[in-house]
Write a protein that holds these residues in place. Structure first.
Motif, short mmCIF file in Angstrom:
data_model
loop_
_atom_site.label_atom_id
_atom_site.label_comp_id
_atom_site.label_asym_id
_atom_site.label_seq_id
_atom_site.Cartn_x
_atom_site.Cartn_y
_atom_site.Cartn_z
N MET A 20 -2.73 -5.47 5.13
CA MET A 20 -2.46 -4.23 4.41
C MET A 20 -2.19 -4.46 2.92
O MET A 20 -2.28 -3.53 2.11
CB MET A 20 -1.24 -3.52 5.00
N PRO A 40 0.81 -1.22 0.00
CA PRO A 40 0.00 0.00 0.00
C PRO A 40 0.84 1.26 0.00
O PRO A 40 2.04 1.23 0.30
CB PRO A 40 -0.78 -0.12 1.30
N TYR A 95 -6.70 -0.76 1.71
CA TYR A 95 -5.74 0.31 1.52
C TYR A 95 -5.64 0.67 0.03
O TYR A 95 -6.11 -0.07 -0.84
CB TYR A 95 -4.36 -0.12 2.02
N ARG A 96 -5.01 1.81 -0.23
CA ARG A 96 -4.75 2.20 -1.62
C ARG A 96 -3.40 1.64 -2.04
O ARG A 96 -2.43 1.70 -1.26
CB ARG A 96 -4.72 3.72 -1.78
#
Length: 264
Positions: free
Chosen positions: A56, A44, A71-72
């Motif tokens: 994550m 991320p 998450y991005r």
């Protein structure tokens, strides 16, 4: 699903290794693994590689669409996906900012000399991918020129990128790249970066071919018969003369004495 969990844990392990080694600072760097022809796990954005946890890690497709994860994905995802598109045989990609390799990237100096047998065989040449603004198409376009014939690149004024048959392989290539850059730099400080002869390099290339290791290899240099290596670079600029050095030392000494007198 079990395989994905295993790969996520592996990404976290490699993330901690690169953080502990000082290959990244703060939230720098990114890691990815191919889990199928068109699906990938990737780190991320905005998270330290030393503090990653499996939940994550994000799953994306070949177009960068998020398939799973809260998450991005890293803003450097385009660079990873470019490698996977160009090299179906590649299963993992590592991007970090190791100090010595990044210094060479900033200086615009490729790692393409035949200085050590191990680097010739296992690493090959590492070219410079011309500068591109991070997170834009400029970076993958620059990497694309080198991805088919090398095992990694130095990203000009940015860092380093390696790719491999699995994540351990991609990571160890990065370790080798940074170690080679460090040895290269130290040898230059000693004014002794002597490159192996073409004859010895050719023998190493034969070994490399038999081992099935891919990537372009340094060429080596012409040397006199019986000579295994030759100095090939010269120090830029003019060295200070003894007179210049004495002048500088005397000037500094006068300043130190004058400052001491003020406090006596």
């Amino acid at each position: 699903m079990i395989t994905e969990i295993k790969f996520k844990k592996q990404i976290c392990d490699i993330g901690k290794r690169i953080y502990d080694k000082g290959f990244v600072a703060a939230n720098d760097g990114n890691i990815s693994i191919r889990i199928s022809d068109d699906q990938f796990l990737i780190t991320p954005t905005g998270v330290s590689k030393g503090s990653l946890t499996p939940e994550m890690i994000i799953k994306v497709d070949i177009h960068g669409n998020v398939l799973d994860g809260e998450y991005r994905p890293t803003s450097e995802m385009k660079m990873h996906l470019l490698v996977y598109k160009e090299r179906p045989d590649i299963q993992a990609v590592v991007h970090v900012h190791p100090p010595y390799a990044t210094a060479f990237a900033i200086a615009g100096i490729p790692l393409d000399q035949a200085l050590m047998p191990e680097s010739v065989v296992y690493l090959g040449t590492i070219p410079i991918a011309e500068y591109g603004t991070p997170s834009t198409e400029e970076v993958p376009n620059a990497v694309k020129k080198h991805v088919r014939e090398h095992q990694g690149v130095l990203l000009e004024n940015h860092g380093a990128l390696t790719w491999g048959k699995d994540l351990e392989h991609a990571y160890y290539l990065m370790e080798s790249l940074e170690f080679t850059a460090k040895i290269n730099w130290i040898a230059k400080q000693l004014n002794g970066d002597r490159e192996l002869s073409k004859t010895h390099v050719n023998t190493l290339v034969e070994m490399k071919t038999k081992m099935g290791i891919a990537g372009k290899t340094p060429l080596g240099v012409e040397t006199s018969e019986g000579i295994h290596a030759k100095k090939v670079t010269t120090t830029t600029g003019s060295a200070l003369s003894e007179q210049d050095l004495n002048y500088i030392i005397e000037g500094v000494s006068r300043k130190v004495v004058n400052e001491l007198k003020k406090h006596l």
